[in-house]
Enzyme design. Structure first.
Site, PDB file in Angstrom:
ATOM      1  N   SER A  42       0.122   1.970   0.542  1.00 35.43           N
ATOM      2  CA  SER A  42       0.761   1.161  -0.492  1.00 35.43           C
ATOM      3  C   SER A  42       0.526  -0.322  -0.270  1.00 35.43           C
ATOM      4  CB  SER A  42       2.264   1.442  -0.574  1.00 35.43           C
ATOM      5  OG  SER A  42       3.002   0.570   0.263  1.00 35.43           O
ATOM      6  N   VAL A  43       0.791  -1.088  -1.321  1.00 37.35           N
ATOM      7  CA  VAL A  43       0.673  -2.542  -1.284  1.00 37.35           C
ATOM      8  C   VAL A  43       1.633  -3.158  -0.273  1.00 37.35           C
ATOM      9  CG1 VAL A  43       2.365  -2.912  -3.124  1.00 37.35           C
ATOM     10  CG2 VAL A  43       0.533  -4.587  -2.782  1.00 37.35           C
ATOM     11  N   LYS A  44       2.712  -2.451   0.058  1.00 38.03           N
ATOM     12  CA  LYS A  44       3.719  -3.021   0.947  1.00 38.03           C
ATOM     13  C   LYS A  44       3.254  -3.110   2.402  1.00 38.03           C
ATOM     14  CE  LYS A  44       6.600  -3.685  -2.370  1.00 38.03           C
ATOM     15  NZ  LYS A  44       7.908  -3.055  -2.443  1.00 38.03           N
ATOM     16  N   ASP A  45       2.113  -2.511   2.726  1.00 38.89           N
ATOM     17  CA  ASP A  45       1.543  -2.728   4.060  1.00 38.89           C
ATOM     18  C   ASP A  45       1.236  -4.207   4.270  1.00 38.89           C
ATOM     19  OD1 ASP A  45       1.662   0.001   4.220  1.00 38.89           O
ATOM     20  OD2 ASP A  45      -0.488   0.325   4.349  1.00 38.89           O
ATOM     21  N   ALA A  48       4.537  -6.060   4.961  1.00 40.50           N
ATOM     22  CA  ALA A  48       5.050  -5.747   6.298  1.00 40.50           C
ATOM     23  C   ALA A  48       4.315  -6.547   7.369  1.00 40.50           C
ATOM     24  CB  ALA A  48       4.930  -4.248   6.570  1.00 40.50           C
TER      25      ALA A  48
END
Length: 496
Positions: A42-45, A48
């Site tokens: 996901s883009v949230k890597d 993070a």
């Protein structure tokens, strides 16, 4: 691609842009950026890694300090990867109504997941994270207002987009918003380096936070003070929590948004499935929602318009959501018809496979008998399970023992340790001679034979198993209440 990396974090970013062919209106150049190509899907890597490395540089995160964040799942999965690689303990808070796949992925990566009541919505899980961080001195990521979130997108996602369209230009960039990090970070770079690109933001049509024009109430520290009055529950997990994040509000105030497009949940589901079936792109609900917004834009744009949609994640973390509600686990009528079109290998016919050659019989040996006698009389190992590594019944028993926090010794007869000279087969023959039972698993408590999987399940249900454990002085969690048959895989469930 094809490069060597020092660790998994080096693979974050550089996700591909792919043309949409069969779903795009004639004359429109429609592209998607596949953030599912990030290591945790996901883009949230990106978020993070950006937030953790920024905190390290600023000295806000100390070695070994626990990290905590509120998340609908993808940020937590990304943080779990980063924290695992860097050696930080991680706790995430998450509303109970988000998909169970996300919880299990985070726990698999070593994180602890604290659930909050669904009725408290996103603001409830955020408040719980703030409360825990203050109580324990943990580092709170603050993804919804942390500038490091947006900054990482400015340095990576935005640069990738500008470079990918440097030779042809980009007319429209379409995205959803959640934390606002992707929106703010990419949009400000596009404003500067590609000013002709229109920035279009999508949100659920039944939960129009930006479209309402109503401001978000905020506490003194900038965090949301209450749920936004226009929020309603919606299908797009990861899109639009029940508040407008600080980063999203900054994007609005800086004039970075040209248009807000409402998207229905039904369209999001439909286009997620269409992307899979017609384009071969496996993605989540928010990806379908973003494409739905892009298609709305495409249908009213002149020929030659070039549009890029952000697809935030992969579809595997939605298996328990409405996205997969119509996907059967058993054969459909059409599949049964295909099966019946040839005579063999069918459930409604005797097996047509040739019988496997019989393995040579191995009798119990004195060594196997001695092994059993010694093991079953060992006071330090009162609970013994003879098992097979691959066996579904054995794994169902392991699940029950794990629920009970029960310490037991497993003898895996098919493991490499017992393969020499058919030792495992000889022990199994000795077991059969002793118990009269030829199946595996076989469980003993205090040297007494209890039985196989279903016998142990039945004894647990009647309370007899708990009494055996108490009589043998074995510690376990006596408060556990579970139907043990629910621990079997569906295809083995005798009561389904």
């Amino acid at each position: 691609m094809g490069r060597r990396f020092d660790n998994i974090l080096g693979t974050v970013g550089h996700t591909p842009v792919v043309r949409i062919n069969r779903l795009a209106p004639p004359g429109i150049e429609l592209f998607v950026k596949l953030e599912s190509f990030n290591p945790m899907g996901s883009v949230k890597d990106r978020l993070a890694l950006g937030v953790i490395e920024d905190a390290e540089r600023r000295g806000q995160l100390k070695p070994g300090q626990t990290v905590i964040e509120a998340t609908s799942g993808n940020t937590g999965i990304g943080l779990a990867m980063v924290c695992a690689q860097k050696g930080y303990p991680l706790v995430v808070t998450m509303a109970e109504n988000f998909s169970v796949e996300r919880r299990r992925m985070m726990r698999f990566l070593g994180a602890r997941v604290v659930l909050t009541p669904a009725a408290e919505k996103g603001s409830g899980m955020l408040a719980k994270a703030v409360e825990l961080a203050a109580r324990h001195g943990w580092f709170l990521c603050r993804q919804f207002e942390n500038e490091a979130n947006a900054e990482f997108h400015s340095r990576t996602t935005a640069v990738e987009i500008v470079e990918d369209f440097a030779d042809v230009g980009l007319d429209c960039w379409v995205t959803g918003f959640g934390t606002g990090g992707t929106l703010k970070g990419v949009a400000r770079v596009l404003r500067e380096q590609s000013p002709a690109t229109r920035i279009v933001v999508c949100e659920p049509d039944n939960s129009p936070l930006l479209g309402s024009g109503l401001r978000q109430s905020r506490a003194a520290d900038g965090a949301p003070a209450a749920s936004h009055p226009s929020f309603r529950p919606h299908l797009m997990q990861g899109w639009t929590p029940d508040f407008i994040s600080g980063l999203t509000e900054e994007a609005v105030n800086e004039g970075l948004i040209d248009e807000v497009v409402p998207v229905s949940g039904d369209e999001a589901l439909r286009l997620s499935r269409e992307l899979a079936c017609r384009e071969g792109i496996f993605c989540g609900i928010t990806a379908g929602a973003t494409l739905a917004g892009g298609l709305q834009l495409a249908r009213r744009s002149p020929p030659g318009t070039r549009i890029l949609c952000m697809l935030p994640d992969t579809g595997e973390r939605y298996l328990s959501t409405p996205l997969f509600a119509d996907i059967e686990t058993e054969m459909t009528a059409q599949e049964l018809e295909i099966s019946r079109s040839t005579p063999g290998y069918r459930f409604d016919r005797p097996s047509s496979a040739p019988p496997a050659p019989a393995a040579p019989a191995v009798a119990a040996t004195p060594g196997a008998e001695a092994f059993l006698t010694e093991l079953l009389s060992d006071p330090d190992r009162p609970v013994v399970m003879f098992a097979l590594e691959w066996c579904e019944f054995c794994w169902s028993l392991r699940k029950l023992f794990a629920r009970l926090a029960l310490d037991y010794h497993s003898v895996d007869l098919d493991s490499a340790r017992f393969q020499r000279n058919s030792e495992g087969t000889a022990i199994r023959a000795a077991l059969s001679d002793r118990t009269g039972c030829v199946t595996i698993p076989q469980v003993f408590i205090g040297g007494d034979f209890v039985g196989g999987c279903t016998e142990v399940f039945d004894e647990f249900g009647s309370g007899r198993l708990q009494q055996r454990l108490q009589d043998a002085g074995v510690a376990f969690d006596s408060s556990v209440s579970v139907d043990p048959y629910s621990l079997l895989p569906a295809w083995l469930h005798p009561r389904s």
